[in-house]
Design an enzyme around this catalytic site. Structure first.
Site, PDB file in Angstrom:
ATOM      1  N   TYR A 130      15.086-114.909  87.318  1.00 24.47           N
ATOM      2  CA  TYR A 130      13.727-115.516  87.625  1.00 24.47           C
ATOM      3  C   TYR A 130      13.726-117.073  87.096  1.00 24.47           C
ATOM      4  O   TYR A 130      13.645-118.106  87.843  1.00 24.47           O
ATOM      5  CB  TYR A 130      12.801-114.932  87.294  1.00 24.47           C
ATOM      6  CG  TYR A 130      12.550-113.517  87.703  1.00 24.47           C
ATOM      7  CD1 TYR A 130      11.872-113.325  89.185  1.00 24.47           C
ATOM      8  CD2 TYR A 130      12.999-112.467  87.135  1.00 24.47           C
ATOM      9  CE1 TYR A 130      12.073-112.122  89.613  1.00 24.47           C
ATOM     10  CE2 TYR A 130      12.985-111.128  87.775  1.00 24.47           C
ATOM     11  CZ  TYR A 130      12.254-110.992  89.067  1.00 24.47           C
ATOM     12  OH  TYR A 130      12.101-109.788  89.676  1.00 24.47           O
ATOM     13  N   ARG A 248      10.168-106.703  96.763  1.00 30.74           N
ATOM     14  CA  ARG A 248      11.252-105.768  97.416  1.00 30.74           C
ATOM     15  C   ARG A 248      11.027-104.306  96.961  1.00 30.74           C
ATOM     16  O   ARG A 248      11.128-103.314  97.540  1.00 30.74           O
ATOM     17  CB  ARG A 248      12.405-106.501  97.452  1.00 30.74           C
ATOM     18  CG  ARG A 248      13.113-106.436  96.224  1.00 30.74           C
ATOM     19  CD  ARG A 248      14.668-106.513  96.073  1.00 30.74           C
ATOM     20  NE  ARG A 248      15.111-106.629  94.953  1.00 30.74           N
ATOM     21  CZ  ARG A 248      15.571-105.360  94.229  1.00 30.74           C
ATOM     22  NH1 ARG A 248      15.671-104.088  94.722  1.00 30.74           N
ATOM     23  NH2 ARG A 248      16.054-105.501  92.782  1.00 30.74           N
TER      24      ARG A 248
END
Length: 343
Positions: A130, A248
């Site tokens: 990230y 997801r």
């Protein structure tokens, strides 16, 4: 004020228990799973920190600041008492011990991260996850055709998606391209774990005059037709900002409560930075699952009656420098419900 967020979350847990199908997963634990759900929360109803179990708020704040630093090494997390990523880093470290009987323990590994800088630099990094994608997305320059009609890749550069987002919000707040992505296809194979929450988008709108009047409680201006200018001249926000993240894979019992609060805090930080009012927080959820060893804990949480949501005040946005000054008020919750983390 009624706490609809906890109610939504409890309904989602019940949905998975009632309708989930059994699925195998990479951890070997096993899950029951549903697909395609959504969480929506109005930030004016309170800060989105669940109350039906006690949440480790400081741990969540530390992880978000780690992302915003552009950091990918667990050293910062460990030094600040955040152990969310310990298991992933340790699992990656032990890959080099395949075939050996004596594998160092996770406790030994984390102690080395704390005390041995060289070891931490070498084994504490999780790859381009990230923080790298948010603040240092790598790309090569534009493709150029040279004299020999051959393509050249150009110069390698890094893109700070967060800085670009802030700039775009200030200069073109009605843009439909106010997005940040962590799903860098070219680097997924270098990540310890591909991003679960893989991108977010923000949306802004102008506040109506009535909204501004109600929000800022302006009732002492003589001329009704002048209060808008007075608000402008005194720096009061003109816009509301919403954030929608896409995920997801959703560990619904342990992970999702953190994700909701983390993106709620990110929305507050961005809003503070660009002088807007936090509006709506939306989570689009893909594979929404409960691990098989979380089902009884989920049933316990479903049975609890929510408290009112807390309030959050930011004194500093936390973006530049990456330093957050905040005050969480009136957080009342049920006790912690412990559950094992699957890595």
């Amino acid at each position: 004020m009624v706490n609809n967020l906890d109610k939504q979350y409890q309904s989602l847990l019940q949905d998975i228990i009632n309708n989930g199908v059994e699925k195998k997963d990479r951890t070997g634990t096993g899950t029951i799973s549903v697909f395609g759900r959504q969480i929506r929360h109005k930030m004016s109803d309170g800060f989105p920190l669940l109350t039906t179990k006690k949440m480790a708020f400081k741990t969540m704040v530390t992880e978000l600041l780690w992302f915003l630093r552009g950091d990918t090494n667990i050293k910062y997390l460990v030094d600040n008492g955040c152990h969310i990523w310990d298991g992933d880093a340790y699992k990656n470290y032990t890959k080099s011990f395949l075939g050996y009987e004596d594998i160092p323990s996770q406790e030994w590994f984390i102690n080395e991260i704390k005390t041995n800088p060289d070891f931490a630099n070498r084994f504490g990094d999780l790859g381009p996850i990230y923080g790298k994608q948010w603040r240092k997305w790598g790309r090569k320059g534009k493709y150029v055709v040279n004299e020999d009609l051959k393509f050249s890749n150009g110069t390698f550069t890094e893109i700070d998606q967060i800085a670009n987002l802030i700039n775009d919000l200030k200069t073109n707040p009605d843009s439909r391209r106010l997005m940040v992505s962590a799903w860098n296809v070219g680097e997924l194979d270098q990540m310890v774990l591909p991003p679960c929450h893989y991108g977010f988008q923000v949306y802004t709108r102008e506040l109506s005059e009535k909204e501004r009047l109600d929000l800022f409680k302006v009732d002492s201006i003589d001329r009704v037709d002048s209060y808008g200018k007075w608000l402008d001249d005194n720096g009061y926000p003109k816009r509301a900002i919403s954030l929608m993240w896409n995920q997801r894979s959703v560990d619904t019992f342990l992970g999702l409560p953190f994700n909701i609060a983390s993106y709620g805090l990110l929305l507050e930080i961005i809003a503070k930075e660009v002088n807007m009012i936090p509006d709506e927080l939306i989570g689009n959820l893909g594979d929404v699952h409960l691990y098989s060893n979380h089902i009884e804990q989920a049933k316990e949480q479903i049975s609890r009656e929510p408290f009112e949501l807390p309030k959050l005040t930011l004194e500093h946005s936390g973006l530049d420098p990456v330093e957050l000054v905040y005050k969480l008020e009136d957080y009342q919750s049920h006790p912690t419900i412990k559950a094992p983390l699957s890595n």
